[in-house]
Design a protein around this motif. Sequence first.
Motif, PDB file in Angstrom:
ATOM      1  N   GLU A 164      -5.549 -63.804  -5.566  1.00  0.00           N
ATOM      2  CA  GLU A 164      -5.596 -62.689  -6.319  1.00  0.00           C
ATOM      3  C   GLU A 164      -6.989 -61.844  -5.952  1.00  0.00           C
ATOM      4  O   GLU A 164      -6.826 -60.376  -5.496  1.00  0.00           O
ATOM      5  N   ARG A 165      -7.920 -62.385  -5.405  1.00  0.00           N
ATOM      6  CA  ARG A 165      -8.898 -61.653  -4.575  1.00  0.00           C
ATOM      7  C   ARG A 165      -8.558 -60.998  -3.254  1.00  0.00           C
ATOM      8  O   ARG A 165      -8.645 -59.762  -3.195  1.00  0.00           O
ATOM      9  N   ASP A 166      -7.545 -61.434  -2.461  1.00  0.00           N
ATOM     10  CA  ASP A 166      -7.057 -61.005  -1.351  1.00  0.00           C
ATOM     11  C   ASP A 166      -6.287 -59.848  -1.756  1.00  0.00           C
ATOM     12  O   ASP A 166      -6.151 -58.928  -1.170  1.00  0.00           O
ATOM     13  N   GLN A 167      -5.446 -60.106  -2.411  1.00  0.00           N
ATOM     14  CA  GLN A 167      -4.622 -58.828  -3.104  1.00  0.00           C
ATOM     15  C   GLN A 167      -5.281 -57.857  -3.660  1.00  0.00           C
ATOM     16  O   GLN A 167      -4.923 -56.636  -3.362  1.00  0.00           O
ATOM     17  N   LEU A 168      -6.330 -57.781  -4.226  1.00  0.00           N
ATOM     18  CA  LEU A 168      -7.174 -56.923  -4.928  1.00  0.00           C
ATOM     19  C   LEU A 168      -8.057 -56.144  -3.537  1.00  0.00           C
ATOM     20  O   LEU A 168      -8.232 -55.225  -3.795  1.00  0.00           O
ATOM     21  N   VAL A 169      -8.343 -56.955  -2.595  1.00  0.00           N
ATOM     22  CA  VAL A 169      -8.957 -56.215  -1.417  1.00  0.00           C
ATOM     23  C   VAL A 169      -7.991 -55.405  -0.724  1.00  0.00           C
ATOM     24  O   VAL A 169      -8.304 -54.392  -0.384  1.00  0.00           O
ATOM     25  N   LYS A 170      -6.750 -56.139  -0.799  1.00  0.00           N
ATOM     26  CA  LYS A 170      -5.597 -55.068   0.000  1.00  0.00           C
ATOM     27  C   LYS A 170      -5.350 -53.700  -0.868  1.00  0.00           C
ATOM     28  O   LYS A 170      -5.126 -52.764  -0.137  1.00  0.00           O
ATOM     29  N   LEU A 171      -5.269 -54.041  -2.084  1.00  0.00           N
ATOM     30  CA  LEU A 171      -4.988 -52.680  -2.960  1.00  0.00           C
ATOM     31  C   LEU A 171      -6.241 -51.799  -2.887  1.00  0.00           C
ATOM     32  O   LEU A 171      -6.054 -50.652  -2.811  1.00  0.00           O
ATOM     33  N   ALA A 172      -7.365 -52.401  -2.877  1.00  0.00           N
ATOM     34  CA  ALA A 172      -8.617 -51.369  -2.817  1.00  0.00           C
ATOM     35  C   ALA A 172      -8.626 -50.640  -1.393  1.00  0.00           C
ATOM     36  O   ALA A 172      -8.729 -49.563  -1.459  1.00  0.00           O
TER      37      ALA A 172
END
Length: 379
Positions: A164-172
């Motif tokens: 989830e953190r990696d996905q949030l980083v990608k979205l950010a």
Amino acid sequence: MEDGPLFPARWWWALLDLAIATFVATLAFQHVPVSLTHTLIGFGMALSLLLRRRAPLVAMALVYGLGLLQLTLTRELAPYDVAVLFTIAAAVTYGSVRQAYAVGAAVAAGLVFTWFVDTSTGDPLVFGLIVALGAVVWSVSLVLRQRKDAAELYAERAAAAERERDQLVKLAAAAERAAIARELHDVVAHSLAVMIVQADGATFVVEKDTGRARTALQTIAEIGRDALGDMHRIVAVMRGDSEEDASPTRRTGLDQLGVLAERARSSGVAVSLRVDADGIDAAEELTVVRLVQEGLTNVLRHAGAGTAVEVDVRARDDEVELSITDDGAGTPGGREVGGGNGLVGMRERVLLHGGRFSAGPVGGGWRVHAVLARRVLSR
């Protein structure tokens, strides 16, 4: 490339299972001179223990069956019956919760059977010791199993949190790229549109009116310097510098609206500007400026010189309203700059402020209307 462990974990578990089976077989071997039945049953239990990790319920069923056969034939317990405890531990530890309680029921039934069949457990103290040993093994195995489940759950949650953190980083990162692209589009598209119009005008009058040509060239140079300063500011933000450090003498505020209007007028667009938006914050000011900048850029690109434009910016208690309306009476130039992403960027800016955006033809011209949800500043 890093080398793996000399002995993988599965090898150590296999050696442990082999050691346990050897221990039980040794206990059974002691009955060779006494009873062949004891010896064969003991060896059968030892071999069954080799399956206790891969098929714990099968191993327990085999050992339990051999134990019942032993009690039926010999009417006594034997040292190698310790194999039952090993299979109980394996079945509870590696099975499901339902299987663990089923194993507990099987253990209780086996103890009752032992009480009625085995003559050596007639002493209540001895039988109580056997019951206590079975209960301790079952309970400890259940606790170990629950800890194993908890560890697996925590590991799964940690892996999910990392994903989830990696996905949030990608979205950010994607949102940041979109914001930077939007800012670059606003700066470059507007500046180039005005510069092209000014350059075309200078080309037409350079031989007839050198003064107007010189003024157009000076405007081009001024716009180019401003655009370059904006580019430096954006690059500084991308590098992590604060906007104040990047441009201490330049701030994109409502005072820029007059500059934008004057540049549009110098390109042949009659701009009527009305601003009544005191007290809005810096983010709202930047959004208003960029919306007006993009709106005037679209007028230059699509309507051209000779167009009359009304720009109206008003602030209320809870919102800021902006409208850009042209009459479409100009003469479009023969060349356009950009790929038609201006309205998309304007809509995204407005939505970031929780506002409303609309754009479409009105009369013979075009109207852009935006309403931003205002954040009232404390005084």
